[in-house]
Scaffold this active site. Structure first.
Site, PDB file in Angstrom:
ATOM      1  N   GLY A   9       0.814  -1.212   0.000  1.00 20.53           N
ATOM      2  CA  GLY A   9       0.000   0.000   0.000  1.00 20.53           C
ATOM      3  C   GLY A   9       0.847   1.260   0.000  1.00 20.53           C
ATOM      4  N   THR A  60       5.152  -7.265   3.809  1.00 23.26           N
ATOM      5  CA  THR A  60       4.784  -8.653   4.098  1.00 23.26           C
ATOM      6  C   THR A  60       4.595  -9.451   2.811  1.00 23.26           C
ATOM      7  OG1 THR A  60       3.726  -8.017   6.162  1.00 23.26           O
ATOM      8  CG2 THR A  60       3.045 -10.113   5.205  1.00 23.26           C
ATOM      9  N   CYS A  61       3.885  -8.899   1.851  1.00 21.85           N
ATOM     10  CA  CYS A  61       3.554  -9.662   0.639  1.00 21.85           C
ATOM     11  C   CYS A  61       4.802 -10.188  -0.039  1.00 21.85           C
ATOM     12  CB  CYS A  61       2.754  -8.777  -0.320  1.00 21.85           C
ATOM     13  SG  CYS A  61       2.484  -9.565  -1.899  1.00 21.85           S
ATOM     14  N   CYS A  86       2.692 -13.367   0.535  1.00 16.31           N
ATOM     15  CA  CYS A  86       2.176 -13.914  -0.729  1.00 16.31           C
ATOM     16  C   CYS A  86       3.242 -14.510  -1.647  1.00 16.31           C
ATOM     17  CB  CYS A  86       1.470 -12.828  -1.534  1.00 16.31           C
ATOM     18  SG  CYS A  86       0.604 -11.610  -0.559  1.00 16.31           S
ATOM     19  N   LYS A 128       5.319 -17.468  -0.172  1.00 15.34           N
ATOM     20  CA  LYS A 128       4.302 -18.518   0.052  1.00 15.34           C
ATOM     21  C   LYS A 128       3.956 -19.217  -1.253  1.00 15.34           C
ATOM     22  CE  LYS A 128       0.439 -17.718  -0.861  1.00 15.34           C
ATOM     23  NZ  LYS A 128      -0.571 -16.988  -0.125  1.00 15.34           N
ATOM     24  N   GLY A 166      -6.989 -22.431  11.267  1.00 20.23           N
ATOM     25  CA  GLY A 166      -7.406 -22.933   9.952  1.00 20.23           C
ATOM     26  C   GLY A 166      -7.900 -21.835   9.045  1.00 20.23           C
ATOM     27  N   TYR A 223      -6.554 -18.600   6.221  1.00 19.30           N
ATOM     28  CA  TYR A 223      -5.724 -18.609   5.007  1.00 19.30           C
ATOM     29  C   TYR A 223      -4.337 -19.201   5.277  1.00 19.30           C
ATOM     30  CZ  TYR A 223      -8.427 -15.108   2.203  1.00 19.30           C
ATOM     31  OH  TYR A 223      -9.339 -14.421   1.465  1.00 19.30           O
ATOM     32  N   GLU A 275      -2.836 -22.837   4.040  1.00 19.08           N
ATOM     33  CA  GLU A 275      -1.805 -22.779   2.991  1.00 19.08           C
ATOM     34  C   GLU A 275      -0.537 -23.489   3.451  1.00 19.08           C
ATOM     35  OE1 GLU A 275      -3.261 -18.888   0.438  1.00 19.08           O
ATOM     36  OE2 GLU A 275      -1.594 -18.608   1.817  1.00 19.08           O
ATOM     37  N   ARG A 304      -9.952 -24.726  16.472  1.00 26.73           N
ATOM     38  CA  ARG A 304     -10.922 -24.600  17.572  1.00 26.73           C
ATOM     39  C   ARG A 304     -12.349 -24.826  17.087  1.00 26.73           C
ATOM     40  NH1 ARG A 304     -10.830 -18.067  18.866  1.00 26.73           N
ATOM     41  NH2 ARG A 304     -11.431 -17.401  16.792  1.00 26.73           N
ATOM     42  N   ASP A 331      -3.336  -3.241   5.589  1.00 29.05           N
ATOM     43  CA  ASP A 331      -3.702  -4.110   6.715  1.00 29.05           C
ATOM     44  C   ASP A 331      -3.838  -3.363   8.038  1.00 29.05           C
ATOM     45  OD1 ASP A 331      -3.468  -6.050   4.817  1.00 29.05           O
ATOM     46  OD2 ASP A 331      -1.960  -7.241   5.878  1.00 29.05           O
ATOM     47  N   THR A 391      -3.300  -7.962  -0.288  1.00 26.30           N
ATOM     48  CA  THR A 391      -2.383  -7.091  -1.026  1.00 26.30           C
ATOM     49  C   THR A 391      -3.080  -6.223  -2.085  1.00 26.30           C
ATOM     50  OG1 THR A 391      -0.500  -8.494  -0.633  1.00 26.30           O
ATOM     51  CG2 THR A 391      -0.403  -7.149  -2.619  1.00 26.30           C
ATOM     52  N   ALA A 444      -8.116 -15.876  -3.643  1.00 27.40           N
ATOM     53  CA  ALA A 444      -7.709 -17.281  -3.758  1.00 27.40           C
ATOM     54  C   ALA A 444      -7.061 -17.722  -2.468  1.00 27.40           C
ATOM     55  CB  ALA A 444      -6.723 -17.449  -4.905  1.00 27.40           C
ATOM     56  N   HIS A 504     -13.371 -25.969 -24.542  1.00 30.95           N
ATOM     57  CA  HIS A 504     -13.357 -27.408 -24.320  1.00 30.95           C
ATOM     58  C   HIS A 504     -12.059 -28.027 -24.803  1.00 30.95           C
ATOM     59  CE1 HIS A 504     -15.200 -31.291 -23.649  1.00 30.95           C
ATOM     60  NE2 HIS A 504     -14.786 -31.677 -24.844  1.00 30.95           N
ATOM     61  N   GLU A 562     -14.832 -24.731 -18.126  1.00 29.76           N
ATOM     62  CA  GLU A 562     -16.040 -24.699 -18.968  1.00 29.76           C
ATOM     63  C   GLU A 562     -17.288 -25.077 -18.170  1.00 29.76           C
ATOM     64  OE1 GLU A 562     -16.558 -27.811 -22.041  1.00 29.76           O
ATOM     65  OE2 GLU A 562     -14.799 -28.798 -21.169  1.00 29.76           O
TER      66      GLU A 562
HETATM   67  P1  NDP Z   1      -7.394 -15.811   9.698  1.00 32.66           P
HETATM   68  O1  NDP Z   1      -8.130 -14.788  10.440  1.00 32.66           O
HETATM   69  O2  NDP Z   1      -7.685 -16.040   8.264  1.00 32.66           O
HETATM   70  O3  NDP Z   1      -7.551 -17.222  10.444  1.00 32.66           O
HETATM   71  C1  NDP Z   1      -7.230 -17.360  11.807  1.00 32.66           C
HETATM   72  C2  NDP Z   1      -7.471 -18.785  12.237  1.00 32.66           C
HETATM   73  O4  NDP Z   1      -7.029 -18.933  13.578  1.00 32.66           O
HETATM   74  C3  NDP Z   1      -8.925 -19.202  12.207  1.00 32.66           C
HETATM   75  O5  NDP Z   1      -8.999 -20.567  11.853  1.00 32.66           O
HETATM   76  C4  NDP Z   1      -9.359 -18.975  13.650  1.00 32.66           C
HETATM   77  O6  NDP Z   1     -10.401 -19.838  14.073  1.00 32.66           O
HETATM   78  C5  NDP Z   1      -8.107 -19.356  14.397  1.00 32.66           C
HETATM   79  N1  NDP Z   1      -7.986 -18.684  15.683  1.00 32.66           N
HETATM   80  C6  NDP Z   1      -8.069 -17.359  15.938  1.00 32.66           C
HETATM   81  N2  NDP Z   1      -7.875 -17.112  17.243  1.00 32.66           N
HETATM   82  C7  NDP Z   1      -7.679 -18.298  17.826  1.00 32.66           C
HETATM   83  C8  NDP Z   1      -7.439 -18.707  19.153  1.00 32.66           C
HETATM   84  N3  NDP Z   1      -7.353 -17.809  20.140  1.00 32.66           N
HETATM   85  N4  NDP Z   1      -7.286 -20.019  19.398  1.00 32.66           N
HETATM   86  C9  NDP Z   1      -7.362 -20.920  18.402  1.00 32.66           C
HETATM   87  N5  NDP Z   1      -7.576 -20.609  17.120  1.00 32.66           N
HETATM   88  C10 NDP Z   1      -7.735 -19.306  16.837  1.00 32.66           C
HETATM   89  O7  NDP Z   1      -5.865 -15.434   9.921  1.00 32.66           O
HETATM   90  P2  NDP Z   1      -4.548 -15.874   9.178  1.00 32.66           P
HETATM   91  O8  NDP Z   1      -3.473 -15.640  10.167  1.00 32.66           O
HETATM   92  O9  NDP Z   1      -4.672 -17.203   8.551  1.00 32.66           O
HETATM   93  O10 NDP Z   1      -4.446 -14.813   7.988  1.00 32.66           O
HETATM   94  C11 NDP Z   1      -4.510 -13.420   8.266  1.00 32.66           C
HETATM   95  C12 NDP Z   1      -5.028 -12.672   7.074  1.00 32.66           C
HETATM   96  O11 NDP Z   1      -4.010 -12.599   6.073  1.00 32.66           O
HETATM   97  C13 NDP Z   1      -6.183 -13.316   6.355  1.00 32.66           C
HETATM   98  O12 NDP Z   1      -7.420 -13.052   6.936  1.00 32.66           O
HETATM   99  C14 NDP Z   1      -6.081 -12.765   4.971  1.00 32.66           C
HETATM  100  O13 NDP Z   1      -6.756 -11.540   4.933  1.00 32.66           O
HETATM  101  C15 NDP Z   1      -4.588 -12.560   4.785  1.00 32.66           C
HETATM  102  N6  NDP Z   1      -4.000 -13.613   3.939  1.00 32.66           N
HETATM  103  C16 NDP Z   1      -4.424 -13.775   2.657  1.00 32.66           C
HETATM  104  C17 NDP Z   1      -3.896 -14.758   1.839  1.00 32.66           C
HETATM  105  C18 NDP Z   1      -4.393 -14.941   0.449  1.00 32.66           C
HETATM  106  O14 NDP Z   1      -5.008 -14.018  -0.097  1.00 32.66           O
HETATM  107  N7  NDP Z   1      -4.191 -16.107  -0.175  1.00 32.66           N
HETATM  108  C19 NDP Z   1      -2.860 -15.656   2.327  1.00 32.66           C
HETATM  109  C20 NDP Z   1      -2.492 -15.416   3.693  1.00 32.66           C
HETATM  110  C21 NDP Z   1      -3.043 -14.432   4.453  1.00 32.66           C
HETATM  111  P3  NDP Z   1     -11.943 -19.497  13.813  1.00 32.66           P
HETATM  112  O15 NDP Z   1     -12.220 -19.886  12.416  1.00 32.66           O
HETATM  113  O16 NDP Z   1     -12.653 -20.347  14.801  1.00 32.66           O
HETATM  114  O17 NDP Z   1     -12.089 -18.047  14.061  1.00 32.66           O
END
Ligand code: NDP
Length: 455
Positions: free
Chosen positions: A17, A43-44, A49, A52, A179, A181, A185, A202, A307, A315, A345, A440, A445
């Site tokens: 940004g 970061t990107c 990104c 990664k 679980g 992004y 990944e 969780r 961010d 990004t 994605a 095709h 498709e």
């Molecule tokens: P996210 O917010 O996407 O996911 C966080 C995960 O951690 C969720 O599964 C969440 O569970 C879990 N969580 C959060 N707090 C706790 C806790 N206290 N105890 C246990 N589990 C917990 O964060 P990420 O770090 O994965 O990514 C950050 C951001 O970066 C993304 O939201 C995205 O915007 C960006 N990003 C984008 C990418 C792309 O475009 N391909 C790639 C990587 C990052 P629950 O589901 O239950 O909340």
């Protein structure tokens, strides 16, 4: 530049940004300086990104070697060298870092290294030299950092996405906490590279907020790949074993031993100790800078993009926000960024591409929703014998026929969603998809050949 100021714009943070804003503002004739405390690219480029995706690509070769046999190839037993990958990755991001810096310099931006902090509505101090700059505008684009939450005994044994790219050794057994992004990944990356992967989640599914069918199918695909999914668990403690491994205990009483624990539980805006509060900038509960549609804070001379504002932490959104800020303030063309339709994605394997509303969200927003879906094995899987699932879903407003959401799981889903995103952004109807001629034989498709409403 004008009267009382050294600069028209001081940008704090040399990521996606900030760099875009600095270059565009300079192009509009502004005198601009930028400061970055770590590495240009942010970061990107440096620890997000780009590296990664390189690692995702590396991780997919294991399937490619195995699949080749089905097509008549004999490939010797492949071996993988983690250090070679890390070194190659480092060369590429160093090259990109140089490109970012050069492009800034070419645009006439004064490029500084070191941490900069706000000292007033128009004042920024570069801590490395102590110099104070008076700027007509200040743009805060300092991004976010991984959170190590939740705090648990032994939590310091965990690492984040900041460290994972440069590990000296590939972990043989890795625990991924979270679980979202980043969690999915990296679980995919390490599974592809041959590590034993366990995920502690969780909730009861991966990728909260995504369409439920994608969540279910990605979970099933990961389980089939051998990723151990411990749903409904949180990590309770970590401790170092006598042999150097990390012993983990989970909330359900189970335990496990790992070489590395990756904590991917979200990211936090980087607003600590930046002088923002003293300048009068308001922060939200999560530490994010509160801005309006033009990225302006409550202080008229201070804006923020990316961010650090926690609008959509992606990004391309940060780049758009930076560009729109520069056009608005220095280009005489006020522009806001639309955060409504964002194609995105997830580089899991299988990959996810998604744009618009999930089925659940669409049902909340509109009276009647028509769902079209298809699931099949990729053509490549016919001869390779691999379980290579593809799933596609169109979420349609049944009354207007407008496609509200489009969701793809499978090979190249990210590439597909970029193009399908054009149609959805334009407000395409299901009839528009239907009258588009199929290409095709491709997987994509199927997006234009789904005729029968599933529900
Ligand atoms: P996210 O917010 O996407 O996911 C966080 C995960 O951690 C969720 O599964 C969440 O569970 C879990 N969580 C959060 N707090 C706790 C806790 N206290 N105890 C246990 N589990 C917990 O964060 P990420 O770090 O994965 O990514 C950050 C951001 O970066 C993304 O939201 C995205 O915007 C960006 N990003 C984008 C990418 C792309 O475009 N391909 C790639 C990587 C990052 P629950 O589901 O239950 O909340």
């Amino acid at each position: 530049m004008s009267g009382d100021y050294d600069l028209d714009l001081f940008v704090i943070g040399g990521g996606s940004g900030g760099v875009r804003a600095a270059r565009i503002a300079a192009g509009h004739g502004a005198t601009v300086a930028i400061a970055e405390e770590f590495r240009y690219g942010g970061t990107c480029v440096i620890r997000g990104c780009v590296p990664k995706k390189l690692m995702v690509l590396a991780s997919r070769f294991s399937d490619d070697f195995a699949d080749a046999a089905g097509y008549g190839w004999s490939v010797g037993a492949p071996t993988f060298d983690w250090r070679a990958l890390v070194a190659a990755k480092e060369r590429e991001i160093t090259r990109l870092e140089g490109v970012y810096r050069t492009n800034l310099e070419k645009a006439g931006v004064r490029v500084m290294d070191g941490r900069a902090v706000v000292e007033g509505p128009h004042a920024v101090r570069l801590l490395s030299t102590g110099e104070v700059f008076r700027a007509r505008h200040i743009l805060v684009a300092v991004g976010a950092r991984p959170s190590l939450e939740p705090e648990i005994p032994g939590g310091e044994l965990g690492i984040t996405s900041n460290e994972i790219f440069d590990l000296p050794e590939q972990p043989r057994r890795i625990l991924v906490v979270g679980g979202g992004y980043i969690g999915v990944e990296f679980a995919g990356i390490f599974a592809g590279l041959g590590s034993q992967v366990t995920m502690s989640l969780r909730g009861d599914k991966l990728l909260r907020g995504f369409d439920e069918d994608l969540r279910d199918r990605l979970g099933a695909a990961y389980a089939r790949k051998g990723v151990a999914l411990r749903f409904g668990t949180t990590l309770e403690r970590l401790a170092r074993d006598a042999d150097g491994a990390i012993a983990a205990r989970f909330s359900d009483g189970s335990s496990g031993t790992f070489d590395r624990v990756l904590v991917a539980t979200g990211r936090k805006p980087n607003t600590a100790e930046l002088g923002l509060e003293t300048a009068g900038v308001a922060l939200g509960a999560g530490g994010e800078i509160i801005v309006d549609g033009y990225s302006r804070t409550l202080v008229p001379s201070i804006s923020a993009v990316g961010d650090v504002t926690n609008r959509a932490a992606l990004t391309p959104i940060a780049i758009r926000e930076g560009h729109a800020f520069a056009d608005t303030v220095f280009g005489g063309t006020p522009r806001m960024v639309d955060h409504e339709i964002i194609p995105t994605a997830v580089f899991s394997t299988p990959e996810i591409g998604t744009v618009g509303c999930s089925e659940t969200l669409a049902r909340q927003r509109t009276g009647e929703v028509a769902i079209y879906e298809t699931a099949f094995r990729s053509m490549r899987a016919t001869l390779s014998g691999r379980d290579d699932p593809v799933y596609m879903k169109l979420v349609v407003d049944a009354r207007s026929d407008v496609v509200m959401g489009l969701h793809v799981l499978g090979r190249d889903a990210g590439e597909m969603i970029q193009l399908a995103g054009v149609a959805v952004t334009m407000g395409a109807t299901k009839a528009d998809f239907d009258r588009t001629v199929a290409v095709h034989p491709t997987a994509a498709e199927e997006l234009v050949t789904m005729r029968t409403r599933a529900r």
